[in-house]
Design an enzyme around this catalytic site. Structure first.
Site, PDB file in Angstrom:
ATOM      1  N   ASP A 178       0.576   3.526 -12.917  1.00 46.71           N
ATOM      2  CA  ASP A 178       0.525   2.387 -11.994  1.00 46.71           C
ATOM      3  C   ASP A 178       1.784   1.560 -12.263  1.00 46.71           C
ATOM      4  O   ASP A 178       1.954   1.026 -13.372  1.00 46.71           O
ATOM      5  CB  ASP A 178      -0.745   1.578 -12.283  1.00 46.71           C
ATOM      6  CG  ASP A 178      -0.886   0.371 -11.369  1.00 46.71           C
ATOM      7  OD1 ASP A 178       0.135  -0.097 -10.826  1.00 46.71           O
ATOM      8  OD2 ASP A 178      -2.017  -0.116 -11.214  1.00 46.71           O
ATOM      9  N   ASP A 196      10.991   1.244  -3.909  1.00 40.79           N
ATOM     10  CA  ASP A 196      10.816   1.503  -2.476  1.00 40.79           C
ATOM     11  C   ASP A 196       9.310   1.373  -2.252  1.00 40.79           C
ATOM     12  O   ASP A 196       8.558   2.337  -2.366  1.00 40.79           O
ATOM     13  CB  ASP A 196      11.338   2.902  -2.139  1.00 40.79           C
ATOM     14  CG  ASP A 196      11.338   3.155  -0.646  1.00 40.79           C
ATOM     15  OD1 ASP A 196      11.727   2.259   0.112  1.00 40.79           O
ATOM     16  OD2 ASP A 196      10.913   4.250  -0.236  1.00 40.79           O
ATOM     17  N   CYS A 249      10.146  -0.019   4.426  1.00 40.57           N
ATOM     18  CA  CYS A 249      10.472   0.408   5.794  1.00 40.57           C
ATOM     19  C   CYS A 249       9.599  -0.399   6.754  1.00 40.57           C
ATOM     20  O   CYS A 249       9.027   0.150   7.687  1.00 40.57           O
ATOM     21  CB  CYS A 249      10.296   1.908   5.968  1.00 40.57           C
ATOM     22  SG  CYS A 249       8.633   2.484   5.627  1.00 40.57           S
TER      23      CYS A 249
END
Lengths: 324, 150
Positions: A178, A196, A249
């Site tokens: 994690d 990311d 994104c």
């Protein structure tokens, strides 16, 4: 306005369906042109790939592809990155299976370019699966230094492992942790860290219109909480003088600027750094949202709308840990 | 996951020399043994970093597998050794290379004495193939790595 059936609005000219919540949210965002955004969502994303210079020279691989009928244009902001058209399905080609090319969206190559890996560095990719950015980091390390590719999901780690194998990366370690817990054993260990982060994916709706249907502000708030904890963990894993790149994104401020602002308010040594990527159209990070003023330096972060480059939408922030 | 013992390492190197004429294979790399006789290669620095981390799933690159005393090289293992491979190597045409990556058997007119050969297509190495008694060569390409049939 009368309630719409099933809480969905179908635009007269548009095939894509946005929920009222999402439409209202996007309308409230500063600097968003909704018509252009919907047009971008309806266009297919450009096909792009990176040449794997760990396996062969760039010239040799490009020559092979051209001889097989592919038309190739370099991506200005990504070393070894190309947009491709013509030829067959690159994903089923011999070159892909041998690991000579890696298929990846053109804007998705930008975060690693912002990180700018150098041979000899020790780099952590905190949310690495399925491995596009990990293989890109490995390529720029050129076999010197260490790449640690981590993910929380066992199933996703399998895909990560396959992609690193196909790409031929010798100097990599895959961990299943994690990300929020990484500093427990790796505090101050890395020269560079990429986060990311998992996100609501509003920048890549053209890949999957289901994203637009499933979107809710509740999901965004839950992700934002996770992202805040991930960015703090990533920063704590950096050596003094180290560099962190945070990317998503998606387009929501809660998952982007507010996360970086949270880091700046909770870690004294964090400073936002300018990102310079040749030819990538973008806009500065938002510094005022819902009546709240964020740190001025957030304007150095990069907000990339899908219609800026007619490709994926992204957000990228580069942060330096002072004291190196 | 553990480091190869010196004896295991010597055996692997000896077998690679006998099978494929490779001298001092992987001599600058750390070799790690994982399940089912698989061998992974990495750099010393990477191995040291892995020792510091937790919940490590994999280190380095899968390069080879030992099966009943024979060495089966992965695509990456054969690419890494490259020009050092001098014995039991077959050259494939582009069309044959495509078939190889579909795991389709390849036929050769010449007789091959070894149980395993390495395939090459120009500068690219495609890993080991098992030579069958019927003379066909069966590519040892993992399922996830194969070009899907149309």
């Amino acid at each position: 306005m009368p309630p719409q059936s099933h809480d969905l609005v179908r635009r007269s000219m548009s095939k894509i369906m946005l929920s009222d919540d999402l439409r209202n949210y996007l309308n409230r965002l500063p600097d968003v042109e909704l018509d252009l955004l919907l047009e971008a969502y309806e266009r297919p994303l450009p096909e792009a790939f990176r040449v794997n210079t760990l396996k062969a020279s760039e010239e040799k691989i490009l020559e092979r592809l051209k001889s097989r009928g592919y038309s190739i244009e370099p991506i200005p902001w990504a070393r070894h990155g190309y947009v491709v058209s013509g030829g067959g399905d690159l994903g089923k080609s011999l070159e892909h299976m041998l690991g000579l090319v890696y298929i990846q969206g053109p804007v998705s190559m930008a975060p690693v370019e912002a990180l700018d890996p150098r041979p000899g560095e020790v780099i952590l990719d905190l949310c690495a699966a399925p491995g596009s950015k990990s293989t890109q980091i490995a390529q720029l390390l050129r076999g010197e230094g260490v790449l640690v590719a981590n993910d929380i999901s066992f199933d996703r780690v399998k895909a990560l492992s396959s992609n690193l194998q196909r790409f031929g990366v010798l100097n990599c370690v895959i961990t299943l942790v994690d990300g929020r817990k990484y500093p427990r054993f790796a505090k101050g260990f890395f020269d560079k860290v990429l986060v990311d982060a998992p996100c609501s994916s509003l920048g890549i709706i053209s890949k999957n219109w289901g994203i637009a249907r499933a979107w809710s502000i509740g999901i965004v708030e839950r992700l934002s909480e996770l992202q805040r904890r991930l960015i703090l963990a990533a920063f704590d894993c950096l050596k003094p003088g180290g560099i962190l790149v945070y990317s998503t994104c998606t387009l929501t401020v809660e998952e982007n600027e507010l996360v970086v602002n949270w880091l700046l308010e909770n870690r004294e040594g964090a400073r936002v750094s300018e990102i310079r990527l040749k030819g990538l159209r973008h806009r500065p990070g938002i510094t005022e949202y819902n009546g709240v003023r964020l740190r001025d330096e957030i304007s150095k972060t990069m907000r990339i709308m899908p219609y800026d480059n007619w490709a994926e939408g992204f957000y990228i922030a580069k942060i330096v840990k002072e004291g190196g | 996951m553990r480091l190869l013992t010196s004896a295991e390492r010597r055996y692997l190197i000896k077998r690679l020399e006998d099978q494929h004429g490779v001298e001092d294979a992987f001599d600058d790399l750390v070799l790690i043994r994982t399940g089912q006789g698989r061998i992974r290669a990495t750099t010393k620095e990477t191995y040291e970093a892995a020792c510091r981390l937790r919940r490590v799933q994999q280190v380095g690159l899968y390069v080879a597998k030992m099966v009943k005393g024979d060495v089966i090289l992965s695509i990456e293992g054969s690419q890494l050794l490259g020009a050092a491979i001098t014995k039991n190597i077959i050259e494939l045409s582009e069309e044959e290379a495509e078939e190889w990556m579909k795991a389709a058997p390849i036929e050769r007119s010449e007789k091959i004495e070894s149980r395993y050969v390495i395939a090459r297509c120009g500068d690219f190495y495609l890993g080991s193939g098992r030579v069958s008694r019927d003379g066909k060569i069966y590519p040892q390409v993992a399922k996830w790595r194969r070009i899907p049939e149309e």
